[in-house]
Design a protein around this motif. Sequence first.
Motif, PDB file in Angstrom:
ATOM      1  N   LYS A   8       0.752  -1.677   0.096  1.00 14.68           N
ATOM      2  CA  LYS A   8       0.038  -0.131   0.094  1.00 14.68           C
ATOM      3  C   LYS A   8       0.732   1.112  -0.110  1.00 14.68           C
ATOM      4  O   LYS A   8       1.248   1.249   0.742  1.00 14.68           O
ATOM      5  CB  LYS A   8      -1.068  -0.066   1.168  1.00 14.68           C
ATOM      6  CG  LYS A   8      -1.848   1.165   1.027  1.00 14.68           C
ATOM      7  CD  LYS A   8      -3.043   1.229   2.352  1.00 14.68           C
ATOM      8  CE  LYS A   8      -3.750   2.030   2.004  1.00 14.68           C
ATOM      9  NZ  LYS A   8      -4.543   3.101   3.754  1.00 14.68           N
ATOM     10  N   TRP A   9       0.332   2.006  -0.767  1.00 14.08           N
ATOM     11  CA  TRP A   9       1.490   3.552  -1.079  1.00 14.08           C
ATOM     12  C   TRP A   9      -0.027   4.540   0.201  1.00 14.08           C
ATOM     13  O   TRP A   9      -0.606   4.367   0.135  1.00 14.08           O
ATOM     14  CB  TRP A   9       0.949   3.936  -1.722  1.00 14.08           C
ATOM     15  CG  TRP A   9       1.278   5.172  -2.595  1.00 14.08           C
ATOM     16  CD1 TRP A   9       0.681   6.242  -3.457  1.00 14.08           C
ATOM     17  CD2 TRP A   9       3.212   5.640  -2.819  1.00 14.08           C
ATOM     18  NE1 TRP A   9       1.656   6.804  -3.364  1.00 14.08           N
ATOM     19  CE2 TRP A   9       3.039   6.610  -2.846  1.00 14.08           C
ATOM     20  CE3 TRP A   9       4.372   4.820  -2.428  1.00 14.08           C
ATOM     21  CZ2 TRP A   9       4.255   7.263  -3.384  1.00 14.08           C
ATOM     22  CZ3 TRP A   9       5.435   5.818  -2.510  1.00 14.08           C
ATOM     23  CH2 TRP A   9       5.833   6.880  -3.346  1.00 14.08           C
ATOM     24  N   VAL A  10       1.244   4.936   1.403  1.00  8.40           N
ATOM     25  CA  VAL A  10       0.467   5.693   2.046  1.00  8.40           C
ATOM     26  C   VAL A  10       0.977   7.280   2.735  1.00  8.40           C
ATOM     27  O   VAL A  10       2.491   7.160   2.294  1.00  8.40           O
ATOM     28  CB  VAL A  10       0.437   4.335   3.905  1.00  8.40           C
ATOM     29  CG1 VAL A  10      -0.124   3.422   3.806  1.00  8.40           C
ATOM     30  CG2 VAL A  10       1.767   4.640   4.062  1.00  8.40           C
ATOM     31  N   PRO A  11      -0.087   7.867   3.064  1.00 11.36           N
ATOM     32  CA  PRO A  11       1.092   9.263   3.824  1.00 11.36           C
ATOM     33  C   PRO A  11       1.941   8.822   4.644  1.00 11.36           C
ATOM     34  O   PRO A  11       1.659   7.740   5.608  1.00 11.36           O
ATOM     35  CB  PRO A  11       0.140   9.981   3.638  1.00 11.36           C
ATOM     36  CG  PRO A  11      -0.828   8.699   4.347  1.00 11.36           C
ATOM     37  CD  PRO A  11      -0.890   7.107   3.419  1.00 11.36           C
ATOM     38  N   ASN A  12       3.238   9.275   4.594  1.00 17.10           N
ATOM     39  CA  ASN A  12       4.093   9.564   5.404  1.00 17.10           C
ATOM     40  C   ASN A  12       3.377   9.958   6.866  1.00 17.10           C
ATOM     41  O   ASN A  12       3.453  10.517   6.869  1.00 17.10           O
ATOM     42  CB  ASN A  12       5.477  10.126   5.118  1.00 17.10           C
ATOM     43  CG  ASN A  12       6.563   9.488   6.103  1.00 17.10           C
ATOM     44  OD1 ASN A  12       6.579   9.083   7.365  1.00 17.10           O
ATOM     45  ND2 ASN A  12       7.811  10.099   5.544  1.00 17.10           N
ATOM     46  N   THR A  13       2.909   8.922   7.612  1.00 17.90           N
ATOM     47  CA  THR A  13       2.271   9.339   9.037  1.00 17.90           C
ATOM     48  C   THR A  13       3.087  10.199   9.832  1.00 17.90           C
ATOM     49  O   THR A  13       2.543  11.450  10.662  1.00 17.90           O
ATOM     50  CB  THR A  13       2.008   8.062   9.802  1.00 17.90           C
ATOM     51  OG1 THR A  13       2.643   7.111   9.810  1.00 17.90           O
ATOM     52  CG2 THR A  13       0.869   7.893   9.463  1.00 17.90           C
ATOM     53  N   GLN A  14       4.515  10.343   9.951  1.00 15.06           N
ATOM     54  CA  GLN A  14       5.278  11.369  10.999  1.00 15.06           C
ATOM     55  C   GLN A  14       5.030  12.783   9.855  1.00 15.06           C
ATOM     56  O   GLN A  14       5.070  13.708  10.775  1.00 15.06           O
ATOM     57  CB  GLN A  14       6.789  10.855  10.845  1.00 15.06           C
ATOM     58  CG  GLN A  14       6.992   9.586  11.958  1.00 15.06           C
ATOM     59  CD  GLN A  14       8.545   8.889  11.464  1.00 15.06           C
ATOM     60  OE1 GLN A  14       9.447   9.027  10.756  1.00 15.06           O
ATOM     61  NE2 GLN A  14       8.707   7.911  12.170  1.00 15.06           N
ATOM     62  N   ALA A  15       4.334  12.805   8.516  1.00 13.42           N
ATOM     63  CA  ALA A  15       4.807  14.088   8.182  1.00 13.42           C
ATOM     64  C   ALA A  15       3.498  14.279   8.112  1.00 13.42           C
ATOM     65  O   ALA A  15       3.212  15.706   7.820  1.00 13.42           O
ATOM     66  CB  ALA A  15       4.862  14.212   7.050  1.00 13.42           C
ATOM     67  N   VAL A  16       2.030  13.450   8.424  1.00  8.21           N
ATOM     68  CA  VAL A  16       1.279  13.781   8.513  1.00  8.21           C
ATOM     69  C   VAL A  16       0.164  15.013   9.766  1.00  8.21           C
ATOM     70  O   VAL A  16       1.278  14.683  10.769  1.00  8.21           O
ATOM     71  CB  VAL A  16      -0.426  13.130   8.476  1.00  8.21           C
ATOM     72  CG1 VAL A  16      -1.255  13.388   9.047  1.00  8.21           C
ATOM     73  CG2 VAL A  16       0.028  12.073   7.342  1.00  8.21           C
ATOM     74  N   ARG A  17      -0.473  15.975   9.220  1.00  8.59           N
ATOM     75  CA  ARG A  17      -0.876  16.862   9.893  1.00  8.59           C
ATOM     76  C   ARG A  17      -2.329  16.083  10.441  1.00  8.59           C
ATOM     77  O   ARG A  17      -3.461  16.373   9.289  1.00  8.59           O
ATOM     78  CB  ARG A  17      -1.163  18.036   9.961  1.00  8.59           C
ATOM     79  CG  ARG A  17       1.061  18.381  10.557  1.00  8.59           C
ATOM     80  CD  ARG A  17       1.207  19.264  10.230  1.00  8.59           C
ATOM     81  NE  ARG A  17       0.957  19.965   8.428  1.00  8.59           N
ATOM     82  CZ  ARG A  17      -0.590  20.491   7.864  1.00  8.59           C
ATOM     83  NH1 ARG A  17      -0.453  21.725   7.944  1.00  8.59           N
ATOM     84  NH2 ARG A  17       0.561  20.651   6.637  1.00  8.59           N
ATOM     85  N   PHE A  18      -3.132  17.015  11.424  1.00 10.28           N
ATOM     86  CA  PHE A  18      -4.892  17.298  11.374  1.00 10.28           C
ATOM     87  C   PHE A  18      -5.694  18.291  11.437  1.00 10.28           C
ATOM     88  O   PHE A  18      -4.936  18.924  11.891  1.00 10.28           O
ATOM     89  CB  PHE A  18      -5.462  16.328  13.004  1.00 10.28           C
ATOM     90  CG  PHE A  18      -4.773  14.318  13.092  1.00 10.28           C
ATOM     91  CD1 PHE A  18      -6.036  14.157  12.488  1.00 10.28           C
ATOM     92  CD2 PHE A  18      -3.804  13.576  13.125  1.00 10.28           C
ATOM     93  CE1 PHE A  18      -6.738  12.020  12.705  1.00 10.28           C
ATOM     94  CE2 PHE A  18      -3.711  12.451  12.621  1.00 10.28           C
ATOM     95  CZ  PHE A  18      -4.905  11.872  12.719  1.00 10.28           C
ATOM     96  N   ASP A  19      -6.604  18.337  10.943  1.00 12.05           N
ATOM     97  CA  ASP A  19      -7.187  19.470  11.278  1.00 12.05           C
ATOM     98  C   ASP A  19      -7.679  19.465  12.557  1.00 12.05           C
ATOM     99  O   ASP A  19      -8.933  18.393  12.262  1.00 12.05           O
ATOM    100  CB  ASP A  19      -8.504  19.604   9.745  1.00 12.05           C
ATOM    101  CG  ASP A  19      -9.068  20.805   9.978  1.00 12.05           C
ATOM    102  OD1 ASP A  19      -9.092  21.442  10.761  1.00 12.05           O
ATOM    103  OD2 ASP A  19      -8.933  21.181   8.909  1.00 12.05           O
TER     104      ASP A  19
END
Length: 275
Positions: A8-19
Amino acid sequence: MHIVVGVKWVPNTQAVRFDPHTGTLIREGVPSIVNPHDLHAVELALKLRERYGGRVTAVTMAPPGAVKGLEHIIGMGVDDAVLLSDRKYAGADTLATSYVIASAIKRMGDVDLIVFGQETIDSSTAHVPAQVASWLEAPYIYYVEEVEAIEDNRIRVRRRLEDLVEWYELEMPAVIAVLMHSQKPRPVRLIHKLRAVLEKPVETWSNEILRLDERCVGLKGSPTVVTKITWMPEVPRKQKIFKGEPKEAVNWLIRRLEEEKILPTCGADKCGEGD
Ligand SMILES: Cc1cc2nc3c(=O)[nH]c(=O)nc-3n(C[C@H](O)[C@H](O)[C@H](O)COP(=O)(O)OP(=O)(O)OC[C@H]3O[C@@H](n4cnc5c(N)ncnc54)[C@H](O)[C@@H]3O)c2cc1C
């Protein structure tokens, strides 16, 4: 032997932010990577090809940008790759995702073994491998640490739980999900990466090729609805930070540990002496 490995091609969760207002992920501008646990599945698939011959095909359902991820996997030595990509597949839950993947595997026709990662780092349901097995009516084992033998169309696997090891034998075609951190994924090699760039072995299959009923894919084919996501409030930690030279920091830490009665008092000044 033909092995298919799901990545699976996933967003790099370390760089993910939450609104903070909507509680949803902000995906824009977030770089994507191959799900790290899937590299262990790729490694196991490649080891099996080395032991038993045959070929390995990587498969992903994802937007077109995931070609980059598949090229990375080919760089590790996988023979070819299929990107399942169509606007109609967008917004899929795990049922719709697994349906598309299983349909692609059926289309390939000659698959003996399907290898998945344990779970993803973004949605982490661990549903997809079991659901693919169910669509294919194939036997399935997860937390697989090692494949011990393949003979007479049967596969023997070792499965590790926290304090328990189990051995299973499955008839092929079979589906397995590989225990995270159980392998040592090999690095990308230039010779394979060049093949990915020059020979372009990644094929894209849209719904024009798979011809799946639109009611069974994407948002329309997804009975699960994420109704709300909230971010857990951060628990305040009893944390003290000392900034300074290493020697002063060690003395400061020893004094704190003595005060908390974690260390017997030894005279902090002396403890800092010597090298
Ligand atoms: C209503 C709804 C809408 C959603 N909309 C979106 C959306 O718009 N965009 C989005 O990114 N997610 C969306 N999701 C999340 C989506 O369900 C999951 O990303 C996807 O189904 C895979 O589930 P998972 O990540 O939990 O995989 P898991 O089941 O944890 O994965 C286990 C293993 O299966 C394999 N695998 C998983 N997914 C794939 C794949 N796509 N291709 C190949 N192999 C795979 C990998 O080997 C992986 O290690 C939505 C979910 C719901 C419920």
